[in-house]
Design a protein around this motif. Structure first.
Motif, short mmCIF file in Angstrom:
data_model
loop_
_atom_site.label_atom_id
_atom_site.label_comp_id
_atom_site.label_asym_id
_atom_site.label_seq_id
_atom_site.Cartn_x
_atom_site.Cartn_y
_atom_site.Cartn_z
N MET A 115 2.24 -5.61 8.70
CA MET A 115 1.65 -4.67 7.76
C MET A 115 0.14 -4.70 7.93
O MET A 115 -0.49 -5.75 7.83
CB MET A 115 2.04 -5.07 6.33
CG MET A 115 1.31 -4.29 5.26
SD MET A 115 1.76 -4.71 3.57
CE MET A 115 1.05 -6.32 3.36
N THR A 116 -0.45 -3.56 8.19
CA THR A 116 -1.90 -3.42 8.27
C THR A 116 -2.39 -2.85 6.95
O THR A 116 -1.91 -1.81 6.51
CB THR A 116 -2.29 -2.47 9.42
OG1 THR A 116 -1.75 -2.99 10.64
CG2 THR A 116 -3.79 -2.36 9.53
N THR A 117 -3.32 -3.56 6.34
CA THR A 117 -3.84 -3.14 5.04
C THR A 117 -5.33 -2.88 5.14
O THR A 117 -6.07 -3.68 5.71
CB THR A 117 -3.57 -4.22 3.97
OG1 THR A 117 -2.18 -4.48 3.91
CG2 THR A 117 -4.06 -3.77 2.61
N ASP A 127 -1.04 -0.24 -3.01
CA ASP A 127 -0.19 -1.28 -3.59
C ASP A 127 -0.94 -2.28 -4.46
O ASP A 127 -0.35 -3.23 -4.96
CB ASP A 127 0.57 -2.01 -2.49
CG ASP A 127 1.63 -1.14 -1.84
OD1 ASP A 127 2.27 -0.37 -2.57
OD2 ASP A 127 1.82 -1.23 -0.62
N ARG A 155 5.14 -6.11 -4.23
CA ARG A 155 4.21 -6.35 -3.12
C ARG A 155 3.43 -7.65 -3.28
O ARG A 155 2.58 -7.97 -2.45
CB ARG A 155 3.24 -5.17 -2.99
CG ARG A 155 3.90 -3.81 -2.90
CD ARG A 155 4.83 -3.66 -1.73
NE ARG A 155 4.00 -3.53 -0.54
CZ ARG A 155 4.46 -3.59 0.70
NH1 ARG A 155 5.73 -3.78 0.91
NH2 ARG A 155 3.65 -3.47 1.71
N LEU A 191 -2.19 -9.38 -0.72
CA LEU A 191 -2.99 -8.24 -1.17
C LEU A 191 -4.03 -8.64 -2.21
O LEU A 191 -5.17 -8.17 -2.16
CB LEU A 191 -2.09 -7.13 -1.71
CG LEU A 191 -1.09 -6.54 -0.70
CD1 LEU A 191 -0.24 -5.46 -1.37
CD2 LEU A 191 -1.80 -6.01 0.51
N ALA A 213 -5.94 -1.57 -2.19
CA ALA A 213 -5.23 -2.13 -1.05
C ALA A 213 -4.33 -1.02 -0.53
O ALA A 213 -3.30 -0.70 -1.14
CB ALA A 213 -4.42 -3.34 -1.46
N ASP A 214 -4.74 -0.41 0.57
CA ASP A 214 -4.02 0.71 1.16
C ASP A 214 -3.20 0.16 2.33
O ASP A 214 -3.75 -0.20 3.37
CB ASP A 214 -5.02 1.76 1.64
CG ASP A 214 -4.38 3.00 2.22
OD1 ASP A 214 -3.17 2.98 2.54
OD2 ASP A 214 -5.09 4.01 2.37
N THR A 215 -1.89 0.09 2.13
CA THR A 215 -1.01 -0.51 3.13
C THR A 215 -0.49 0.51 4.14
O THR A 215 0.35 0.19 4.96
CB THR A 215 0.19 -1.21 2.45
OG1 THR A 215 0.89 -0.25 1.66
CG2 THR A 215 -0.28 -2.36 1.58
#
Length: 158
Positions: A1-3, A60, A89, A94, A53-55
């Motif tokens: 997962m790239t956040t 999220d 999440r 995060l 926090a944009d996953t």
């Protein structure tokens, strides 16, 4: 997962409103209508900002904060008002990422500190904050003026 941890943009309003509603339910406190939340997000008070926090699949988590001055040593600081990660999440880093992004922003903009409050009875939350290396300020006490006391105090200035 790239956040991506970034400042919120107008396109984030619906996702943030959903998280705000979830946060209010999590804490068991009343929530204003969605239209009010959206209007408030569109017109944040000066000095208030929100990191998200944009996953890639959505927003999220968020950290809502504001600038403070003066602080210790007459330095400016930030006050973290809310840190929230969607229930499904949590445990993915995060919250830690949002705090790191806030610390990076504070450093880049010349802020000397980040302050916040925490519920004394939430052991998991306290462990999270302690794990960041934050220092508990036992010498400080948090006050709040609200409701009838706020109205009564306001009436004293007339």
């Amino acid at each position: 997962m790239t956040t991506a941890f970034r400042l919120c943009e107008p396109r984030d309003s619906e996702a943030l409103a959903t998280l705000f509603e979830q946060m209010q339910a999590h804490y068991g406190v009343p929530c204003p209508p969605r239209a009010t939340i959206l209007a408030d997000l569109a017109d944040l008070p000066p000095g208030n900002r929100i990191l998200v926090a944009d996953t890639g699949g959505g927003i999220d988590g968020f950290a809502a904060f504001a600038a403070l001055y003066p602080g210790p040593g007459l330095r400016k600081g930030l006050f973290l008002k809310e840190l929230y990660v969607a229930e499904g999440r949590r445990g993915l880093g995060l919250g830690r990422g949002l705090i790191a992004a806030l610390a990076e922003l504070a450093t880049a903009e010349g802020y000397g500190r980040i302050d916040w409050t925490a519920d004394r009875d939430d052991a998991a939350l306290l462990a999270f904050y302690d794990g960041l290396g934050a220092r508990r300020e036992a010498s400080k006490l948090f006050y709040r003026l609200t409701g009838a006391a706020l109205a009564e105090t306001a009436g004293r200035t007339r």
